[in-house]
Design an enzyme around this catalytic site. Sequence first.
Site, mmCIF file in Angstrom:
data_model
loop_
_atom_site.group_PDB
_atom_site.id
_atom_site.type_symbol
_atom_site.label_atom_id
_atom_site.label_comp_id
_atom_site.label_asym_id
_atom_site.label_seq_id
_atom_site.Cartn_x
_atom_site.Cartn_y
_atom_site.Cartn_z
ATOM 1 N N LYS A 136 -37.976 -46.667 -36.673
ATOM 2 C CA LYS A 136 -37.961 -45.955 -37.872
ATOM 3 C C LYS A 136 -38.830 -46.810 -38.866
ATOM 4 C CE LYS A 136 -35.631 -43.140 -40.812
ATOM 5 N NZ LYS A 136 -35.873 -41.746 -40.669
ATOM 6 N N ASP A 196 -34.851 -40.261 -35.948
ATOM 7 C CA ASP A 196 -34.322 -39.140 -36.310
ATOM 8 C C ASP A 196 -34.901 -37.764 -35.415
ATOM 9 O OD1 ASP A 196 -36.596 -39.496 -37.710
ATOM 10 O OD2 ASP A 196 -35.888 -38.572 -39.522
ATOM 11 N N TYR A 227 -27.007 -55.678 -34.486
ATOM 12 C CA TYR A 227 -25.738 -55.921 -33.644
ATOM 13 C C TYR A 227 -25.559 -57.698 -33.891
ATOM 14 C CZ TYR A 227 -24.554 -52.013 -31.178
ATOM 15 O OH TYR A 227 -24.144 -50.568 -30.662
ATOM 16 N N ASP A 270 -26.124 -42.432 -25.719
ATOM 17 C CA ASP A 270 -25.058 -41.511 -25.755
ATOM 18 C C ASP A 270 -25.145 -40.132 -25.679
ATOM 19 O OD1 ASP A 270 -22.959 -43.584 -25.603
ATOM 20 O OD2 ASP A 270 -21.682 -42.604 -26.982
ATOM 21 N N ASP A 318 -28.260 -47.526 -28.512
ATOM 22 C CA ASP A 318 -26.792 -47.071 -28.327
ATOM 23 C C ASP A 318 -26.534 -45.679 -28.793
ATOM 24 O OD1 ASP A 318 -24.023 -47.590 -28.297
ATOM 25 O OD2 ASP A 318 -23.835 -47.645 -30.348
#
Length: 354
Positions: free
Chosen positions: A189, A221, A138, A249, A245
Amino acid sequence: MKIAVLPGDGIGPEIVAQAAKVLEALRSEGLPIEMEYAHIGGAGYDTAGDPFPVATETLVQACDAVLLGAVGGYQYDTLPRPLRPEQGLLRIRKILNLFANLRPALVYPELVSSSSLKPELVSDLDIMILRELTGDIYFGQPRGIRTLDNGERQGFDTMHYSESEIRRVAHVGFQIAMKRSFKLCSVDKANVLDTSMLWREIVTDVAREYPEVVLSHMYVDNAAMQLVRAPKQFDVILTGNIFGDILSDEASMLTGSIGMLPSASLDANNKGLYEPCHGSAPDIAGMDIANPLATILSVAMMMRYTFAQEALALRIETAVRRVLQQGLRTTDIFEAGMQQIGCEAMGDAVVKSL
Ligand code: IPM
Ligand code: MG
């Protein structure tokens, strides 16, 4: 209790007005609450030509906590990036050093059937996602769109995490786990990204200071898949900015409505910014149908984390629960047999129940 109130755009002003009613109710009982309003996002751009105006920055620096509605609207989508509403949000997070973003995904028994998953998978679900909020891809430099030698354009961003950034958010994660079920799952990851390799190494190192907490690691994942396969395996999830992020959600939808989920973004001294997890929903702005409960529940988090008023936090949360038990619903959580009410009426119902 100095609180900066930044309603922002879209449904922001409506939902924040309901949360402000709750704060006013507490003030009328004698709590030393001071509220001052300022613009952010599109409202900042419209009034001052900047999504994070200087006046807003000055105000939030001087306050103990910030209550924020939401930012964004179609009319700003074509502005150059620095002027877009989202930049206001990213800048306030960065300037106030709000590195620890707490996003609870809590299923209310009254709303189990609103979830898109089977009731048995989500009933009693209570996950806390801790998202690092001021680092990662970001904010990484360099970034941009460049033209290659062959004339083709290429977009690029930089993902990085320094050891100290990982360490401080990891500590927050372990401390939250110590107050819950002593389980922490760090999501990364590390099978592909060097940033994640360091993340995993540092989190593992910090874990040695919290021997009571069981630490696990999961690739992002797999975590995305496990969240919809068997979400109750999680308690506290610790992750970086971009993975957080996305996963927050996803987790929010397990609970039935993103309109129910509050968030807290904290600095090292528990100064915090409190906002609903959902966005500005410009399509329903001004219609008095938005769900103000996530914003009201953000006030509960403010009482808990910035002002260390656990009893008050519980009181607000209980007031919300009672309103749901009474069968009152905004349209996003409406079901047959319930009573559908608007945003204002929902705010009034919570104040009454409080
Ligand atoms: C969020 C939002 C923001 C983010 C956007 C609006 C910049 O999606 O708070 O999750 O990506 O952090
Ligand atoms: Mg998001």
